[in-house]
Design a protein around this motif. Structure first.
Motif, mmCIF file in Angstrom:
data_model
loop_
_atom_site.group_PDB
_atom_site.id
_atom_site.type_symbol
_atom_site.label_atom_id
_atom_site.label_comp_id
_atom_site.label_asym_id
_atom_site.label_seq_id
_atom_site.Cartn_x
_atom_site.Cartn_y
_atom_site.Cartn_z
ATOM 1 N N ILE A 173 0.851 -1.203 0.000
ATOM 2 C CA ILE A 173 0.000 0.000 0.000
ATOM 3 C C ILE A 173 0.881 1.247 0.000
ATOM 4 O O ILE A 173 0.666 2.175 -0.788
ATOM 5 C CB ILE A 173 -0.930 0.003 1.232
ATOM 6 C CG1 ILE A 173 -1.950 -1.118 1.142
ATOM 7 C CG2 ILE A 173 -1.656 1.340 1.352
ATOM 8 C CD1 ILE A 173 -2.726 -1.331 2.403
ATOM 9 N N GLN A 174 1.898 1.290 0.875
ATOM 10 C CA GLN A 174 2.688 2.519 1.010
ATOM 11 C C GLN A 174 3.492 2.818 -0.251
ATOM 12 O O GLN A 174 3.646 3.966 -0.642
ATOM 13 C CB GLN A 174 3.646 2.447 2.202
ATOM 14 C CG GLN A 174 3.024 2.038 3.510
ATOM 15 C CD GLN A 174 1.738 2.752 3.815
ATOM 16 O OE1 GLN A 174 1.589 3.945 3.572
ATOM 17 N NE2 GLN A 174 0.755 2.033 4.323
ATOM 18 N N ALA A 224 0.985 3.562 -3.414
ATOM 19 C CA ALA A 224 -0.039 4.595 -3.254
ATOM 20 C C ALA A 224 0.274 5.808 -4.126
ATOM 21 O O ALA A 224 1.434 6.163 -4.320
ATOM 22 C CB ALA A 224 -0.119 5.019 -1.805
ATOM 23 N N TYR A 280 -3.758 9.419 -2.255
ATOM 24 C CA TYR A 280 -3.780 8.678 -0.991
ATOM 25 C C TYR A 280 -3.115 9.495 0.111
ATOM 26 O O TYR A 280 -3.660 9.656 1.212
ATOM 27 C CB TYR A 280 -3.050 7.359 -1.208
ATOM 28 C CG TYR A 280 -2.782 6.545 0.042
ATOM 29 C CD1 TYR A 280 -3.789 5.823 0.657
ATOM 30 C CD2 TYR A 280 -1.496 6.484 0.573
ATOM 31 C CE1 TYR A 280 -3.526 5.062 1.776
ATOM 32 C CE2 TYR A 280 -1.225 5.718 1.690
ATOM 33 C CZ TYR A 280 -2.249 5.013 2.283
ATOM 34 O OH TYR A 280 -1.979 4.267 3.393
ATOM 35 N N ALA A 292 -5.813 2.917 -2.060
ATOM 36 C CA ALA A 292 -4.577 3.692 -2.177
ATOM 37 C C ALA A 292 -4.237 4.043 -3.615
ATOM 38 O O ALA A 292 -3.581 5.058 -3.853
ATOM 39 C CB ALA A 292 -3.420 2.914 -1.545
#
Lengths: 371, 63
Positions: A249-250, A253, A257, A361
């Motif tokens: 996700i990080q 993104a 997001y 995201a």
């Protein structure tokens, strides 16, 4: 709606009455428990056995004869990194009775963990009865690692045929096990990836989603076999799986997001300052809930199955041997079917939530006015 | 001191009420729009999973 509230209030009132009426007995029950702590009763032995099963182990035990004190199974290799690589078999510990000496450093095994110790094997405890000895860096092939390796082999064998069919041509019909797996692959794609991530971006996440779906599914299912695996019921394993989702996700993104976390559009400025820390916390609670959900479900399932099997021993005198075995078998069979459902459902939910969070995201926000 | 088993019971009551609410609403929605059943089911499972995560979190932290 008001009727609902009235019935809810009544329920709470009854609940409070029941709680207050049993409260005086609760403290007494605790005292009685303390008094009998000297000799382990049957139920205490069973709960110790269940706790032992739920933890990782250096031995692979199929079954044990408690009266003869023999365990049937095999020990697994211990790999320690502590001033150099040290490899030996866990059988040298003799189930924690002996200390092992490697290059002048002694190691002791206590409650499924390896500690550095002296020649006599003394372990020091703190006030909370936790061992304070130093632990070496442990890369052992434990029971869970064996489970993971076995799952990797199973997945490789099952999927290599399916992958080969698609290499020949996209419209080929898979043969053998692949024919049963293709609907599941399509299920992951059509029910989870496409609706949550979107048609334009789902493809790059499919390898990850398929991997975690089938890994969790097979790990859950081998946990239901009598081999005694409890891999997804180990919080380190689920933590690792949740961390994968977190990092994907990080790193994947987009700027929307991050904007929605630190400076969300369409919200008054004082509110933004209040909401930003909550959103930052939300970044971590999502994978945390993924981790906890899988761990708790599988742990609870294993505890319930083992507890129901324990009926055989606990009610032997009350129900006769045949009766207790019968009751235990019917209940265990029932719970086992639910566990089969849970094994699938948890794999589904983990993958579903992962794809949902990833989708949140990476989504494009064309309609900023709607926030 | 209230033993943790009472807390576990409280959590189960709370979780049960929540799951019941989700289930009843989903059933009503499916009865009204049977053609949307699969979408409603998915949403129901997601909300159920969120609730379950909360309840299990409380159970584990309580232990």
């Amino acid at each position: 709606m008001s009727q609902n509230m009235v019935s809810l209030k009544r329920t709470l009132k009854y609940f409070a009455v029941i709680l207050l009426s049993v409260a005086p007995f609760l403290s007494k029950a605790e005292q009685a428990h303390d008094a009998s702590a000297a000799a382990p009763t049957e139920s205490e032995k069973i709960s110790a056995h269940i706790d032992h099963h739920l933890q990782d182990d250096y031995y692979f035990t199929f079954f044990a004869d408690e009266e003869a004190d023999v365990k049937y199974g095999f020990s697994l290799p211990v790999i320690l990194i502590d001033n150099g690589l040290k490899v030996f078999m866990a059988s040298e510990f003799d189930y924690g009775k002996k200390t092992v000496e490697k290059d002048g450093q002694f190691y002791a095994l206590s409650h499924g963990k390896i500690y550095k110790t002296d020649a006599a094997g003394t372990l020091s405890y703190d006030d909370h009865h936790h061992i304070t000895n130093a632990k070496p860096l442990d890369f052992s092939i434990t029971k869970n690692v064996v489970g993971l390796l076995l799952t990797a082999v199973i997945l490789f064998v099952l999927f290599i045929g399916l992958a080969k069919t698609y290499k020949k041509g996209a419209n080929n019909l898979p043969k053998g096990a692949g024919r049963a797996l293709e609907p599941l692959v399509l299920f992951v794609r059509d029910e989870m990836a496409i609706p949550n991530i979107g048609l334009s971006k789902y493809k790059q996440f499919m390898p990850y989603l398929l991997s975690i779906f089938f890994l969790i599914l097979v790990l859950n299912l081998i946990g239901l076999t009598p081999l005694g695996f409890n891999v997804t019921g180990n919080i380190s394993v689920t933590l690792c799986l949740a961390l994968f989702t977190f990092f994907i996700i990080q790193f994947k993104a987009n700027k929307d997001y991050w904007k929605h976390i630190f400076w969300m559009p369409g919200v008054p400025v004082p509110m933004k300052i209040v909401l930003a820390p909550i959103e930052v916390l939300g970044m971590f609670t999502k994978p945390f809930s993924l981790m906890l959900r899988l761990f708790a479900n599988i742990t609870a399932g294993h505890s319930v199955v083992m507890g129901l099997i324990a009926i055989v021993y606990l009610f032997k005198t009350d129900l006769t041997v045949g009766g207790s075995v019968g009751v235990s078998m019917i209940l265990t069979l029932f719970i086992m079917f639910i566990e089969l459902l849970v094994a699938f459902l948890q794999a589904f939910i983990f993958t579903m939530m992962s794809s949902l969070f990833i989708g949140m995201a990476v989504q494009d926000h064309h309609d900023e006015d709607h926030h | 001191m209230i033993p943790s088993i009472v807390g576990a019971g409280l959590i189960v009551i709370g979780g049960g009420l929540g799951l019941g609410k989700i289930g009843s609403s989903a059933m009503e929605a499916i009865a009204r729009q049977p053609e949307a059943a699969s979408k409603i089911q998915t949403a129901m499972i997601i909300i159920g999973a969120l609730l379950e995560g909360l309840a299990f979190g409380a159970l584990i932290l309580g232990k």
